[in-house]
Design a protein around this motif. Sequence first.
Motif, PDB file in Angstrom:
ATOM      1  N   ASP A   1       0.836  -1.194   0.000  1.00 30.32           N
ATOM      2  CA  ASP A   1       0.000   0.000   0.000  1.00 30.32           C
ATOM      3  C   ASP A   1       0.877   1.254   0.000  1.00 30.32           C
ATOM      4  N   GLY A   2       1.906   1.266   0.865  1.00 29.39           N
ATOM      5  CA  GLY A   2       2.785   2.421   0.934  1.00 29.39           C
ATOM      6  C   GLY A   2       3.568   2.641  -0.348  1.00 29.39           C
ATOM      7  N   LEU A   3       4.029   1.546  -0.962  1.00 27.16           N
ATOM      8  CA  LEU A   3       4.813   1.658  -2.191  1.00 27.16           C
ATOM      9  C   LEU A   3       3.971   2.180  -3.348  1.00 27.16           C
ATOM     10  N   ARG A   4       2.734   1.685  -3.472  1.00 29.48           N
ATOM     11  CA  ARG A   4       1.912   2.128  -4.606  1.00 29.48           C
ATOM     12  C   ARG A   4       1.525   3.605  -4.451  1.00 29.48           C
ATOM     13  N   ARG A   5       1.305   4.044  -3.216  1.00 22.35           N
ATOM     14  CA  ARG A   5       0.979   5.455  -3.002  1.00 22.35           C
ATOM     15  C   ARG A   5       2.203   6.336  -3.266  1.00 22.35           C
ATOM     16  N   TRP A   6       3.387   5.854  -2.816  1.00 22.90           N
ATOM     17  CA  TRP A   6       4.620   6.610  -3.057  1.00 22.90           C
ATOM     18  C   TRP A   6       4.921   6.687  -4.550  1.00 22.90           C
ATOM     19  N   PHE A   7       4.702   5.593  -5.265  1.00 24.15           N
ATOM     20  CA  PHE A   7       4.978   5.557  -6.690  1.00 24.15           C
ATOM     21  C   PHE A   7       4.016   6.480  -7.446  1.00 24.15           C
ATOM     22  N   ALA A   8       2.749   6.504  -7.013  1.00 25.82           N
ATOM     23  CA  ALA A   8       1.767   7.404  -7.659  1.00 25.82           C
ATOM     24  C   ALA A   8       2.171   8.863  -7.446  1.00 25.82           C
ATOM     25  N   LYS A   9       2.614   9.178  -6.228  1.00 28.20           N
ATOM     26  CA  LYS A   9       3.041  10.549  -5.935  1.00 28.20           C
ATOM     27  C   LYS A   9       4.272  10.915  -6.744  1.00 28.20           C
ATOM     28  N   LEU A  10       5.183   9.966  -6.898  1.00 27.29           N
ATOM     29  CA  LEU A  10       6.399  10.182  -7.663  1.00 27.29           C
ATOM     30  C   LEU A  10       6.089  10.506  -9.121  1.00 27.29           C
ATOM     31  N   ARG A  11       5.044   9.873  -9.643  1.00 28.87           N
ATOM     32  CA  ARG A  11       4.656  10.078 -11.036  1.00 28.87           C
ATOM     33  C   ARG A  11       3.692  11.246 -11.206  1.00 28.87           C
ATOM     34  N   GLY A  12       3.358  11.929 -10.100  1.00 33.74           N
ATOM     35  CA  GLY A  12       2.439  13.047 -10.174  1.00 33.74           C
ATOM     36  C   GLY A  12       0.990  12.627 -10.328  1.00 33.74           C
ATOM     37  N   LYS A  13       0.666  11.403  -9.995  1.00 32.69           N
ATOM     38  CA  LYS A  13      -0.694  10.884 -10.086  1.00 32.69           C
ATOM     39  C   LYS A  13      -1.432  11.117  -8.778  1.00 32.69           C
ATOM     40  N   PRO A  14      -2.770  11.134  -8.805  1.00 33.42           N
ATOM     41  CA  PRO A  14      -3.536  11.285  -7.560  1.00 33.42           C
ATOM     42  C   PRO A  14      -3.378  10.054  -6.662  1.00 33.42           C
ATOM     43  N   ASP A  15      -3.611  10.245  -5.391  1.00 30.46           N
ATOM     44  CA  ASP A  15      -3.528   9.149  -4.420  1.00 30.46           C
ATOM     45  C   ASP A  15      -4.520   8.055  -4.818  1.00 30.46           C
ATOM     46  N   PRO A  16      -4.047   6.807  -5.012  1.00 32.33           N
ATOM     47  CA  PRO A  16      -4.962   5.741  -5.439  1.00 32.33           C
ATOM     48  C   PRO A  16      -5.884   5.242  -4.343  1.00 32.33           C
ATOM     49  N   GLY A  17      -5.709   5.766  -3.122  1.00 29.00           N
ATOM     50  CA  GLY A  17      -6.538   5.290  -2.016  1.00 29.00           C
ATOM     51  C   GLY A  17      -5.944   4.039  -1.399  1.00 29.00           C
ATOM     52  N   PRO A  18      -6.523   3.578  -0.290  1.00 30.62           N
ATOM     53  CA  PRO A  18      -5.968   2.409   0.406  1.00 30.62           C
ATOM     54  C   PRO A  18      -6.040   1.141  -0.430  1.00 30.62           C
ATOM     55  N   PHE A  19      -5.034   0.307  -0.276  1.00 30.92           N
ATOM     56  CA  PHE A  19      -5.008  -0.982  -0.959  1.00 30.92           C
ATOM     57  C   PHE A  19      -6.168  -1.837  -0.491  1.00 30.92           C
ATOM     58  N   ASP A  20      -6.863  -2.463  -1.429  1.00 32.40           N
ATOM     59  CA  ASP A  20      -8.035  -3.285  -1.108  1.00 32.40           C
ATOM     60  C   ASP A  20      -7.579  -4.650  -0.582  1.00 32.40           C
ATOM     61  N   ALA A  21      -7.233  -4.678   0.719  1.00 30.81           N
ATOM     62  CA  ALA A  21      -6.712  -5.902   1.327  1.00 30.81           C
ATOM     63  C   ALA A  21      -7.753  -7.014   1.361  1.00 30.81           C
ATOM     64  N   ALA A  22      -9.032  -6.667   1.187  1.00 28.28           N
ATOM     65  CA  ALA A  22     -10.076  -7.696   1.175  1.00 28.28           C
ATOM     66  C   ALA A  22      -9.872  -8.681   0.031  1.00 28.28           C
ATOM     67  N   LYS A  23      -9.192  -8.238  -1.028  1.00 28.78           N
ATOM     68  CA  LYS A  23      -8.943  -9.132  -2.163  1.00 28.78           C
ATOM     69  C   LYS A  23      -8.021 -10.296  -1.789  1.00 28.78           C
ATOM     70  N   LEU A  24      -7.346 -10.173  -0.645  1.00 32.03           N
ATOM     71  CA  LEU A  24      -6.460 -11.249  -0.187  1.00 32.03           C
ATOM     72  C   LEU A  24      -7.214 -12.325   0.602  1.00 32.03           C
ATOM     73  N   LEU A  25      -8.518 -12.115   0.840  1.00 34.90           N
ATOM     74  CA  LEU A  25      -9.277 -13.076   1.653  1.00 34.90           C
ATOM     75  C   LEU A  25      -9.268 -14.495   1.087  1.00 34.90           C
ATOM     76  N   PRO A  26      -9.390 -14.690  -0.231  1.00 34.58           N
ATOM     77  CA  PRO A  26      -9.300 -16.070  -0.746  1.00 34.58           C
ATOM     78  C   PRO A  26      -7.962 -16.727  -0.411  1.00 34.58           C
ATOM     79  N   ILE A  27      -6.857 -15.952  -0.545  1.00 33.22           N
ATOM     80  CA  ILE A  27      -5.545 -16.487  -0.183  1.00 33.22           C
ATOM     81  C   ILE A  27      -5.497 -16.791   1.313  1.00 33.22           C
ATOM     82  N   THR A  28      -6.129 -15.905   2.090  1.00 33.55           N
ATOM     83  CA  THR A  28      -6.172 -16.105   3.540  1.00 33.55           C
ATOM     84  C   THR A  28      -6.837 -17.427   3.885  1.00 33.55           C
TER      85      THR A  28
END
Length: 442
Positions: A388-415
């Motif tokens: 989550d931190g890396l994708r937000r930092w990378f978006a900021k680095l590229r001048g893109k808007p904050d993508p919002g929090p990572f959707d950790a719920a998508k990991l539930l099947p793996i969980t």
Amino acid sequence: MTGVLLFIVGIVAALIGLGLSIALHEIGHLSFAKLFKVRVPQYMVGFGPTVWSKQTKETEYGIKLLPLGGYISMIGMYPPKQGEHATAQGTGFVSQLIEDGRQSSAESIPEGEEDRAFYKQAVWKRLLIMLGGPFMNFVIAAVCFAIVAFGFGVYQPTTTVSEVYQCVVPAGTEEVPEECAEPAPGYAAGLEPGDTVTAVNGVEISGWDELQGIIRESVDEPLTLTVERGETELDLTVTPRPNEVYVLDQTTGQILEDDNGNPVTQTVGFVGFTASSERAQQDMAYVGEMYGQTVSGVVNVVVTLPQRVVQMFQAGFLGAERDPNGPMSVVGVGRITGEIAAQDEIPVIDRIATIVQIIGSLNIALAIFNLIPLPPLDGGHVAAALFDGLRRWFAKLRGKPDPGPFDAAKLLPITMVMAVVWMVIGVLFIFTDIVNPIHLFQ
């Protein structure tokens, strides 16, 4: 009867140590969650039916029947769905599972406390919350090792002779000859059990390590050993003979092998006696050495876990020999501590010190296992927060808007899949520890 009672006491000690370790692990999570004002509805030690619980202002503290883990529940573990498809509903099992997770997370947040949700916290705060548990286990291990090293002391070889050998026996010799073609140097020089070596060639020695090093490096070189025998001091001249010995791994103590699988040997000087040992208090450096060796051993087990699982299956169902340095379940740990406690011939202080050291090692195992970057382990949440931190930092680095929090719920099947995998592995280890346990004493 006494042995059986002590065996039970050892098992109980292991269970108490495990229970306290789990409880403190969860306190590590809880402390950081409370520090950062994240609402925690539950703090539980164990799984299954609740045995005892107490409700405070906003947190229920309790103990469950099976002491095989623990958890804290935090509100808002998963963020709501973002973007234009925020209201879309999936129809498949996986999609429904993810939606149910999001819904449950949303329902856990009381009105007006949205900012106290876990997913709302800064990345560094989420990292500290999830790392708090393993950190606590690492601290417990350090305390246990310090108690052993500073309090009980550790057996160390001394320069006092325990036994003198009559013969030189090369590595790999299966039978000791009844008669020696030539006596061992120490025996020939008149060295006796109880002698204490104080100097070599007139130079005072500091301890066993120095004495052993001099002997090993002095092949065919005469040495004058100054020894104390009762009230008498005398000089004995010995000439270390060359002898083939196995080369041991400094971390594991196991015999090293070459590329062809043959034991590695080396030629060293040999006098032919064993040193007596006594407990001695150690310094912080020794605690660090204990810590490093234990961490190295546990990491090796985790890295080779698939291979270890196969070995445990072979030991449990095919009768293969157990690796004494391999993994074991809580049942195996309980059995080992029970065996140690039941050994009447071992001094009580030694048994207690060994059990304390086992509890320290167990905490390192709990910490490192929980850091595996797969859900539902702590390492899985750490990996999600880092992503989550890396994708937000990378978006900021590229001048893109904050993508919002990572959707950790998508990991539930793996969980869910990994939860089943860990459960199966746990059952396999428990079964193997029952039908084919590791024995310290035969």
